[in-house]
Design an enzyme around this catalytic site. Structure first.
Site, PDB file in Angstrom:
ATOM      1  N   LEU A  87     -25.092  47.694  99.428  1.00  0.00           N
ATOM      2  CA  LEU A  87     -26.277  47.302 100.207  1.00  0.00           C
ATOM      3  C   LEU A  87     -26.721  48.454 101.097  1.00  0.00           C
ATOM      4  O   LEU A  87     -25.945  48.964 101.908  1.00  0.00           O
ATOM      5  CB  LEU A  87     -25.985  46.060 101.046  1.00  0.00           C
ATOM      6  N   HIS A 137     -17.262  51.057 109.761  1.00  0.00           N
ATOM      7  CA  HIS A 137     -18.126  52.088 110.327  1.00  0.00           C
ATOM      8  C   HIS A 137     -19.069  51.403 111.326  1.00  0.00           C
ATOM      9  O   HIS A 137     -19.476  50.252 111.113  1.00  0.00           O
ATOM     10  CB  HIS A 137     -18.927  52.731 109.192  1.00  0.00           C
TER      11      HIS A 137
END
Length: 338
Positions: free
Chosen positions: A127, A231
């Site tokens: 994505l 992240h």
């Protein structure tokens, strides 16, 4: 401005490549490599063209398109069954407890074990939303459209589903986890290993990776601190996964240490709550905000719209109907936008 999700086509190669260059590395499913992206599109075409409605080894690539301009501004992917071409490796975080009667002490050592426990699961991944479009819920449209696609083609997907989140990447594009563990066995930095994996697959892991458990206490402080953390740009994605019913169950990515989230496919909220309905009217008289999907395989489309009860079906907003090419008496799959 209306956006829709649709199947990726050959002409989407260039926008996919341009978006891949914006990922900043560590994004294995969207490599900045034309050859690899072309191969993904070819595999996706084969998946959309397969007519038997059974579980196979397929990859579906979807894109987010501006319905007015035709610009591609995002993408996502769905794998029907991982680990069929190559082993699907993860690290599982566990604890080994040992007791010394002589010392009168119990020792608990955290360790990482290489495993293929998740082999055979379906996967949602790849994505990416263009930075210029990160408003208006388009990231959620991309994410949840995958679940509506699964719901509309349930027989093609496994009973368990996973999502890998990118781990911590430093300012130089390196991975503290890779540098502290795998990089010591492969003689290459994270960027090179990540690119090799994205383009040529990860059979080299099976060939060279140590098979014995790794004691976490032996890793560097930076490597230990990155285990199981997404992240910073992936924190919102992690929250969306949690809202869908995914959970972190101590599986991490072997490259960057990012968390792998898992769920039972039929308990994923969007899949569980999706409902088919017939469009009996198209107007702009209001209604409840929803995700609306229509079409099978390469004809699949999904967009935001408004729905309200109308007779024995639903009335659909005009912009959504136009984006999806839906007419009165067509059947759509819907779920609330929450």
């Amino acid at each position: 401005m209306t956006f829709r999700i649709r199947a990726a086509r050959d002409e989407d190669l260039q926008p996919l490549y341009e978006m891949a260059k914006l990922t900043g590395g560590g994004f294995t499913n969207l490599p900045a490599d034309r050859t690899a992206l072309t191969a993904k599109l070819a595999r996706s075409h084969d998946a959309f063209a397969r007519t038997d409605d059974t579980l196979g080894d397929d990859l579906f690539v979807l894109v987010l398109e501006n319905a007015a301009t035709g610009e591609v501004r995002g993408t996502c992917q769905i794998f029907t069954q991982v680990g069929q071409r190559y082993p699907f490796y993860s690290y599982r975080l566990g604890t080994l407890t040992q007791h010394s009667a002589e010392l009168g002490r119990t020792f608990r050592a955290d360790q990482l074990s290489l495993t293929t426990d998740l082999e055979g699961c379906s996967e949602v991944g790849g994505l990416f939303l263009h930075p210029g479009e990160r408003a208006g819920g388009l990231g959620m449209l991309l994410a949840r459209s995958r679940y509506l696609f699964i719901a509309n083609h349930r027989a093609r997907f496994a009973d368990r589903i996973l999502a890998e989140l990118r781990g911590i990447i430093d300012e130089a594009g390196g991975s503290p986890f890779w540098d502290g563990l795998a990089g010591r066995f492969f003689g290459m930095n994270f960027q090179d290993a990540d690119q090799f994996n994205a383009v040529r697959g990860h059979q080299f892991i099976a060939d060279l990776f140590p098979k014995h458990p790794i004691y976490i206490a032996m890793l560097s402080e930076h490597a230990r601190a990155s285990i199981g953390l997404p992240h910073p740009s992936g924190r919102a994605a992690m929250r969306m996964l949690e809202n869908e019913g995914f959970a972190y169950e101590n599986y991490i990515d072997i490259f960057d240490g990012g968390p792998t989230m898992t769920a039972k496919t039929d308990t994923v909220r969007t899949i569980r709550d999706a409902r088919p309905t017939r469009v009996v009217a198209i107007d702009d008289d209001g209604g409840t905000a929803a995700l609306v999907a229509t079409g099978r395989l390469s004809e699949f489309r999904c967009a935001y719209g408004r729905l309200r009860e109308c007779g024995d079906g639903m009335a659909l907003s005009r912009d959504c109907a136009a984006a999806l090419a839906v007419r009165e008496d067509d059947e759509v799959l819907t779920v609330g936008r929450v």
